[in-house]
Scaffold this active site. Structure first.
Site, PDB file in Angstrom:
ATOM      1  N   LYS A   1       0.796  -1.228   0.000  1.00 13.95           N
ATOM      2  CA  LYS A   1       0.000   0.000   0.000  1.00 13.95           C
ATOM      3  C   LYS A   1       0.830   1.282   0.000  1.00 13.95           C
ATOM      4  O   LYS A   1       0.355   2.354   0.369  1.00 13.95           O
ATOM      5  CB  LYS A   1      -1.017   0.045   1.163  1.00 13.95           C
ATOM      6  CG  LYS A   1      -1.875  -1.190   1.330  1.00 13.95           C
ATOM      7  CD  LYS A   1      -2.377  -1.761   0.039  1.00 13.95           C
ATOM      8  CE  LYS A   1      -3.365  -0.892  -0.673  1.00 13.95           C
ATOM      9  NZ  LYS A   1      -3.706  -1.468  -1.998  1.00 13.95           N
TER      10      LYS A   1
ATOM     11  N   SER B   1      -4.925   3.065   3.750  1.00 13.61           N
ATOM     12  CA  SER B   1      -5.078   2.404   2.457  1.00 13.61           C
ATOM     13  C   SER B   1      -5.253   0.894   2.655  1.00 13.61           C
ATOM     14  O   SER B   1      -6.123   0.269   2.042  1.00 13.61           O
ATOM     15  CB  SER B   1      -3.847   2.707   1.590  1.00 13.61           C
ATOM     16  OG  SER B   1      -3.970   2.103   0.333  1.00 13.61           O
TER      17      SER B   1
ATOM     18  N   HIS C   1       7.279  -7.625  -1.847  1.00 14.01           N
ATOM     19  CA  HIS C   1       6.975  -6.965  -0.582  1.00 14.01           C
ATOM     20  C   HIS C   1       7.798  -7.612   0.537  1.00 14.01           C
ATOM     21  O   HIS C   1       7.529  -7.362   1.710  1.00 14.01           O
ATOM     22  CB  HIS C   1       5.494  -7.149  -0.216  1.00 14.01           C
ATOM     23  CG  HIS C   1       4.538  -6.334  -1.026  1.00 14.01           C
ATOM     24  ND1 HIS C   1       4.766  -5.027  -1.380  1.00 14.01           N
ATOM     25  CD2 HIS C   1       3.306  -6.637  -1.517  1.00 14.01           C
ATOM     26  CE1 HIS C   1       3.726  -4.575  -2.066  1.00 14.01           C
ATOM     27  NE2 HIS C   1       2.841  -5.532  -2.170  1.00 14.01           N
TER      28      HIS C   1
HETATM   29  P1  A3P Z   1      -5.041   4.881  -1.489  1.00 12.84           P
HETATM   30  O1  A3P Z   1      -5.701   3.646  -0.955  1.00 12.84           O
HETATM   31  O2  A3P Z   1      -4.589   5.791  -0.391  1.00 12.84           O
HETATM   32  O3  A3P Z   1      -5.867   5.585  -2.513  1.00 12.84           O
HETATM   33  P2  A3P Z   1      -0.057  -0.343  -3.649  1.00 12.84           P
HETATM   34  O4  A3P Z   1       0.071  -0.303  -5.120  1.00 12.84           O
HETATM   35  O5  A3P Z   1       1.258  -0.418  -2.937  1.00 12.84           O
HETATM   36  O6  A3P Z   1      -1.027  -1.387  -3.206  1.00 12.84           O
HETATM   37  O7  A3P Z   1      -0.639   1.072  -3.182  1.00 12.84           O
HETATM   38  C1  A3P Z   1      -1.962   1.442  -3.439  1.00 12.84           C
HETATM   39  C2  A3P Z   1      -2.136   2.932  -3.174  1.00 12.84           C
HETATM   40  O8  A3P Z   1      -1.488   3.663  -4.241  1.00 12.84           O
HETATM   41  C3  A3P Z   1      -3.599   3.370  -3.171  1.00 12.84           C
HETATM   42  O9  A3P Z   1      -3.691   4.431  -2.214  1.00 12.84           O
HETATM   43  C4  A3P Z   1      -3.760   3.868  -4.612  1.00 12.84           C
HETATM   44  O10 A3P Z   1      -4.838   4.761  -4.775  1.00 12.84           O
HETATM   45  C5  A3P Z   1      -2.423   4.556  -4.812  1.00 12.84           C
HETATM   46  N1  A3P Z   1      -2.112   4.748  -6.252  1.00 12.84           N
HETATM   47  C6  A3P Z   1      -2.071   3.804  -7.220  1.00 12.84           C
HETATM   48  N2  A3P Z   1      -1.826   4.364  -8.416  1.00 12.84           N
HETATM   49  C7  A3P Z   1      -1.714   5.689  -8.197  1.00 12.84           C
HETATM   50  C8  A3P Z   1      -1.459   6.807  -9.073  1.00 12.84           C
HETATM   51  N3  A3P Z   1      -1.308   6.661 -10.386  1.00 12.84           N
HETATM   52  N4  A3P Z   1      -1.402   8.037  -8.502  1.00 12.84           N
HETATM   53  C9  A3P Z   1      -1.585   8.205  -7.181  1.00 12.84           C
HETATM   54  N5  A3P Z   1      -1.822   7.188  -6.310  1.00 12.84           N
HETATM   55  C10 A3P Z   1      -1.889   5.942  -6.813  1.00 12.84           C
END
Ligand code: A3P
Length: 284
Positions: free
Chosen positions: A43, A128, A98
């Site tokens: 996340k 998140s 991870h």
């Molecule tokens: P939120 O839940 O705060 O919106 P991961 O890929 O490590 O699982 O992380 C997911 C988080 O990255 C989510 O945060 C998601 O919305 C955010 N995220 C993914 N793509 C993104 C982008 N292009 N720009 C900004 N945030 C992004």
């Protein structure tokens, strides 16, 4: 109720992980000099970074990111799906992990392979994760954010403690093959971060190619890309409809933590992250 198995003090949800693969990833998986690995605590913006790295590779051409699922473009080393793809792939590979530092493939430490480690305000990681993992079979259903905060502070979540994960990986700071990025900097200066990644990977992009990378890795573009927005994820993992692209902002934790929760979190953060230079963590 989700089932975990424990490996070296770390919880892994049995629905997606196998003990043998975690063990083999660490002891037998061979990382090669020309490989690039994206590493993070879940996340932290992992998939955003994968999208950017893929687009840099294609100089902004979206064909690859729009035709191949994100987990097959940069497979997860430690997953049942990713591991066999990687061992059978020749040439330079992109891969994701991870894994905490102490479970990472040992061969990496004898290689010149590159690691990009992305960090994010752990309070936002937590929020998140609460909304994401709460909709999966990866964790027990937390009754409230308060419960989830307790689990987070104790490290009783998949991949263990954020604090240990971050401390472990930050020990690589200063190595030529290690690039530290943050979600917050990536939000504030996306173009600058993309340029930094290009430098690190030895790629030269023209300004219009960079524009394309920016365009296709934006929150909106990723939200609409079914190869990247997790809408293709296997149904046995999801309980409630899974959204990867939730809000995509920095500081959303302020809308969710109570004053007491914020104070408790600060206290644990100060204790566990003592010793790092002020300014290393780019969040307030
Ligand atoms: P939120 O839940 O705060 O919106 P991961 O890929 O490590 O699982 O992380 C997911 C988080 O990255 C989510 O945060 C998601 O919305 C955010 N995220 C993914 N793509 C993104 C982008 N292009 N720009 C900004 N945030 C992004």
């Amino acid at each position: 109720m989700s089932a975990y198995f424990w490996f070296e003090g770390i919880a892994f949800p049995a629905i997606v992980y196998k003990r043998e693969i975690i063990e083999e990833s660490r002891d037998k998986f061979v990382i090669r000099d020309e490989d690039t690995v994206i590493v993070s605590y879940p996340k932290s913006g992992t998939n955003w970074l994968i999208e950017i790295v893929c687009l840099i590779q294609t100089k902004g051409n979206p064909k690859w990111i729009q035709s191949v699922p994100i987990w097959d473009r940069s497979p997860w080393i430690e997953t049942q799906r990713g591991f066999p793809i990687l061992i059978n792939k020749e040439g330079p590979r992109f891969m994701t992990s991870h894994l905490p530092f102490h479970l990472f493939p040992k061969s990496f430490f004898r290689s010149k392979a590159k690691v990009i480690y992305i960090i994010r305000n752990p309070r936002d990681v937590l929020v998140s994760g609460y909304f994401f993992q709460g909709n999966t079979n990866l964790v027990d259903n937390p009754e409230s954010l308060r419960t989830y905060i307790e689990w987070f502070l104790k490290g009783n979540l998949p991949y263990g403690s954020w604090f240990e994960h971050t401390r472990g990986w930050l020990s690589m700071r200063g190595n030529d093959n290690f690039l530290l990025l943050s979600y917050e900097d990536m939000k504030k200066n996306t173009r600058g971060t993309i340029e930094k990644i290009c430098d690190f990977l030895g790629k030269k992009l023209e300004p219009d190619e960079l524009d394309l990378v920016l365009k296709y890795s934006s929150f909106q573009a990723m939200k609409e890309n079914k190869m990247s927005n997790f809408s293709l994820i296997s149904e046995d993992i999801i309980t409630n409809g899974l959204v990867l692209m939730r809000k995509g902002v920095a500081g959303d934790w302020k809308n969710h933590f109570t004053v007491t929760e914020a104070e408790t979190f600060d206290k644990v953060f100060q204790e566990k992250m003592a010793g790092f230079p002020p300014g290393l963590f780019p969040w307030k």
